[in-house]
Design a protein around this motif. Structure first.
Motif, PDB file in Angstrom:
ATOM      1  N   ASP A  17      95.640  56.038  63.465  1.00 41.98           N
ATOM      2  CA  ASP A  17      94.593  56.941  63.942  1.00 41.98           C
ATOM      3  C   ASP A  17      95.051  58.370  63.679  1.00 41.98           C
ATOM      4  O   ASP A  17      95.938  58.884  64.363  1.00 41.98           O
ATOM      5  N   GLY A  18      94.448  58.985  62.683  1.00 40.29           N
ATOM      6  CA  GLY A  18      94.854  60.338  62.310  1.00 40.29           C
ATOM      7  C   GLY A  18      93.899  61.406  62.802  1.00 40.29           C
ATOM      8  O   GLY A  18      93.947  62.543  62.324  1.00 40.29           O
ATOM      9  N   ARG A  19      93.059  61.053  63.775  1.00 46.29           N
ATOM     10  CA  ARG A  19      92.032  62.033  64.167  1.00 46.29           C
ATOM     11  C   ARG A  19      92.583  63.328  64.767  1.00 46.29           C
ATOM     12  O   ARG A  19      92.038  64.389  64.496  1.00 46.29           O
ATOM     13  N   PRO A  20      93.670  63.272  65.556  1.00 42.68           N
ATOM     14  CA  PRO A  20      94.209  64.566  66.033  1.00 42.68           C
ATOM     15  C   PRO A  20      94.625  65.467  64.870  1.00 42.68           C
ATOM     16  O   PRO A  20      94.374  66.673  64.885  1.00 42.68           O
ATOM     17  N   GLU A  21      95.220  64.877  63.836  1.00 43.40           N
ATOM     18  CA  GLU A  21      95.619  65.672  62.661  1.00 43.40           C
ATOM     19  C   GLU A  21      94.395  66.156  61.899  1.00 43.40           C
ATOM     20  O   GLU A  21      94.350  67.302  61.434  1.00 43.40           O
ATOM     21  N   TYR A  22      93.409  65.295  61.772  1.00 48.75           N
ATOM     22  CA  TYR A  22      92.179  65.682  61.076  1.00 48.75           C
ATOM     23  C   TYR A  22      91.565  66.919  61.710  1.00 48.75           C
ATOM     24  O   TYR A  22      91.160  67.850  61.032  1.00 48.75           O
ATOM     25  N   PHE A  23      91.466  66.871  63.043  1.00 45.79           N
ATOM     26  CA  PHE A  23      90.787  67.991  63.690  1.00 45.79           C
ATOM     27  C   PHE A  23      91.586  69.277  63.542  1.00 45.79           C
ATOM     28  O   PHE A  23      91.037  70.330  63.218  1.00 45.79           O
ATOM     29  N   ASP A 232      87.092  46.792  63.743  1.00 46.63           N
ATOM     30  CA  ASP A 232      86.175  47.314  64.764  1.00 46.63           C
ATOM     31  C   ASP A 232      86.804  48.413  65.611  1.00 46.63           C
ATOM     32  O   ASP A 232      86.138  49.043  66.408  1.00 46.63           O
ATOM     33  N   TRP A 233      88.116  48.646  65.419  1.00 40.94           N
ATOM     34  CA  TRP A 233      88.812  49.702  66.172  1.00 40.94           C
ATOM     35  C   TRP A 233      88.817  51.037  65.407  1.00 40.94           C
ATOM     36  O   TRP A 233      89.321  52.034  65.900  1.00 40.94           O
ATOM     37  N   GLY A 234      88.309  51.036  64.212  1.00 45.04           N
ATOM     38  CA  GLY A 234      88.454  52.209  63.356  1.00 45.04           C
ATOM     39  C   GLY A 234      87.299  53.179  63.438  1.00 45.04           C
ATOM     40  O   GLY A 234      86.535  53.200  64.417  1.00 45.04           O
ATOM     41  N   TYR A 235      87.158  53.963  62.381  1.00 46.93           N
ATOM     42  CA  TYR A 235      86.149  55.022  62.362  1.00 46.93           C
ATOM     43  C   TYR A 235      84.824  54.436  61.885  1.00 46.93           C
ATOM     44  O   TYR A 235      84.414  54.634  60.751  1.00 46.93           O
ATOM     45  N   ASN A 236      84.168  53.673  62.754  1.00 52.22           N
ATOM     46  CA  ASN A 236      82.817  53.210  62.437  1.00 52.22           C
ATOM     47  C   ASN A 236      81.960  53.294  63.681  1.00 52.22           C
ATOM     48  O   ASN A 236      82.459  53.565  64.776  1.00 52.22           O
ATOM     49  N   THR A 237      80.688  53.075  63.511  1.00 53.49           N
ATOM     50  CA  THR A 237      79.752  53.300  64.611  1.00 53.49           C
ATOM     51  C   THR A 237      79.309  51.959  65.201  1.00 53.49           C
ATOM     52  O   THR A 237      79.425  50.912  64.542  1.00 53.49           O
ATOM     53  N   PRO A 238      78.733  51.977  66.416  1.00 51.88           N
ATOM     54  CA  PRO A 238      78.185  50.732  66.979  1.00 51.88           C
ATOM     55  C   PRO A 238      77.148  50.105  66.041  1.00 51.88           C
ATOM     56  O   PRO A 238      77.074  48.879  65.928  1.00 51.88           O
ATOM     57  N   ASP A 239      76.369  50.941  65.339  1.00 51.78           N
ATOM     58  CA  ASP A 239      75.378  50.405  64.387  1.00 51.78           C
ATOM     59  C   ASP A 239      76.074  49.642  63.253  1.00 51.78           C
ATOM     60  O   ASP A 239      75.610  48.581  62.836  1.00 51.78           O
ATOM     61  N   ASP A 240      77.169  50.199  62.739  1.00 52.44           N
ATOM     62  CA  ASP A 240      77.929  49.520  61.674  1.00 52.44           C
ATOM     63  C   ASP A 240      78.404  48.152  62.150  1.00 52.44           C
ATOM     64  O   ASP A 240      78.277  47.147  61.459  1.00 52.44           O
ATOM     65  N   ARG A 241      78.974  48.151  63.358  1.00 49.26           N
ATOM     66  CA  ARG A 241      79.559  46.903  63.871  1.00 49.26           C
ATOM     67  C   ARG A 241      78.467  45.870  64.152  1.00 49.26           C
ATOM     68  O   ARG A 241      78.649  44.680  63.886  1.00 49.26           O
ATOM     69  N   ALA A 242      77.334  46.340  64.646  1.00 48.64           N
ATOM     70  CA  ALA A 242      76.222  45.417  64.916  1.00 48.64           C
ATOM     71  C   ALA A 242      75.707  44.822  63.611  1.00 48.64           C
ATOM     72  O   ALA A 242      75.386  43.631  63.540  1.00 48.64           O
ATOM     73  N   ALA A 243      75.638  45.629  62.561  1.00 51.85           N
ATOM     74  CA  ALA A 243      75.129  45.156  61.269  1.00 51.85           C
ATOM     75  C   ALA A 243      76.019  44.043  60.729  1.00 51.85           C
ATOM     76  O   ALA A 243      75.537  43.040  60.191  1.00 51.85           O
ATOM     77  N   VAL A 244      77.315  44.190  60.906  1.00 45.69           N
ATOM     78  CA  VAL A 244      78.267  43.196  60.401  1.00 45.69           C
ATOM     79  C   VAL A 244      78.243  41.942  61.267  1.00 45.69           C
ATOM     80  O   VAL A 244      78.328  40.821  60.758  1.00 45.69           O
ATOM     81  N   ALA A 245      78.110  42.133  62.589  1.00 48.83           N
ATOM     82  CA  ALA A 245      78.159  40.994  63.504  1.00 48.83           C
ATOM     83  C   ALA A 245      76.977  40.058  63.294  1.00 48.83           C
ATOM     84  O   ALA A 245      77.051  38.874  63.607  1.00 48.83           O
TER      85      ALA A 245
END
Ligand SMILES: [Mg+2]
Length: 270
Positions: A17-23, A232-245
């Motif tokens: 998870d590199g989000r602190p560095e990204y920001f 499912d723990w990464g940088y995706n949205t609930p919509d992405d995960r629902a589409a795959v499920a």
């Protein structure tokens, strides 16, 4: 179930998870590159929080300082959902006279300078997801080749891997190469060729957190038998995960399952 010959892993949003560095990098690049008047009189904590939540919308580095500007300028979450629309919105970059190239260059400069000046601080802005480094280290002792396939520069990924666990120095890393980016499906096919896999790439498993990348991979006939997993723990949205499920070629994977035996991952092609 036959285990994979190659386990290909995206890095950001799957391993780390590199989000602190990204920001931090995005903020500094924005301050450095955005012409006056940049909206930088303060750095509200809520901007950092929204930036992290909106990380799934980002595909390229130059978009990050632009997202900082959009958040400071008060663009709402609904408008930001459609990445193609807000990135092209005439009110953002055009009046300021900045380009994607300027922002991208600023971002790379900020990151390189930070890394050169304070690599320990830079490393500390990254967090490995629980259980991931251990799982990779365990697999390294066996017949499965673990390959990190990432758009990050290889030297950064190598350092992050070895700082998380010295055993991870053995992981093969395919990072960003100079010049035009090579699409991940092309890299995966090259890996399949190198390992002598068949015309449909059976024996290749790929874990990625960006749904668009997995969908592009699924469309390649030369990767028709590769098993595809959305982290499912990464940088995706609930919509992405629902589409795959709902079904289909791409299988939803949890962090707990990732850290366990590969035989329980599922994702059998139907
Ligand atoms: Mg990723």
């Amino acid at each position: 179930m036959t285990p994979p010959r190659i386990l290909a892993l995206d890095f950001d949003g799957v391993v780390c998870d590199g989000r602190p560095e990204y920001f931090e990098t995005a903020w500094q690049a924005y301050v450095a590159a955005w012409p006056a008047p940049a909206l930088t009189s303060s750095r509200p904590a809520r901007i950092a929080a929204r930036f992290s939540a909106l990380r799934p919308l980002i595909e390229s580095g130059w978009e990050m300082p632009l997202l900082v500007h959009a958040l400071l300028a008060g663009v709402g979450d609904e408008a930001l959902k459609d990445r193609h629309a807000w990135l092209a919105a005439p009110g953002l970059m055009k009046p300021a006279g900045v380009s994607a190239e300027t922002l991208g260059r600023a971002l790379n400069t900020v990151r390189d300078d930070w890394f050169a000046r304070d690599s320990a601080g830079w490393l500390a802005h990254h967090h490995f997801y629980p259980g991931v480094a251990g799982q990779i280290a365990t697999l390294l002792g066996g017949p499965i080749e673990v390959v990190v396939v990432t758009t990050k520069a290889e030297r950064f990924v190598r350092l992050l891997l070895t700082s998380a666990d010295p055993r991870l120095a053995q992981v093969t890393v395919i990072g960003r190469e100079p010049g035009k980016p090579v699409p991940k499906p092309d890299i995966l096919r090259r890996l399949a060729d190198r390992a002598g896999l068949g015309a449909d790439a059976a024996g290749l498993w790929f874990v990625e957190d960006m749904l668009e990348t997995l969908e592009a991979t699924a469309q390649r006939p030369a990767l028709a038998a590769a098993r595809l997993f959305l982290a499912d723990w990464g940088y995706n949205t609930p919509d992405d995960r629902a589409a795959v499920a709902r079904a289909g070629r791409i299988h939803l994977l949890s962090l707990t399952t990732f850290a366990g035996p590969l035989a329980r991952w599922g994702g059998v092609i139907v």
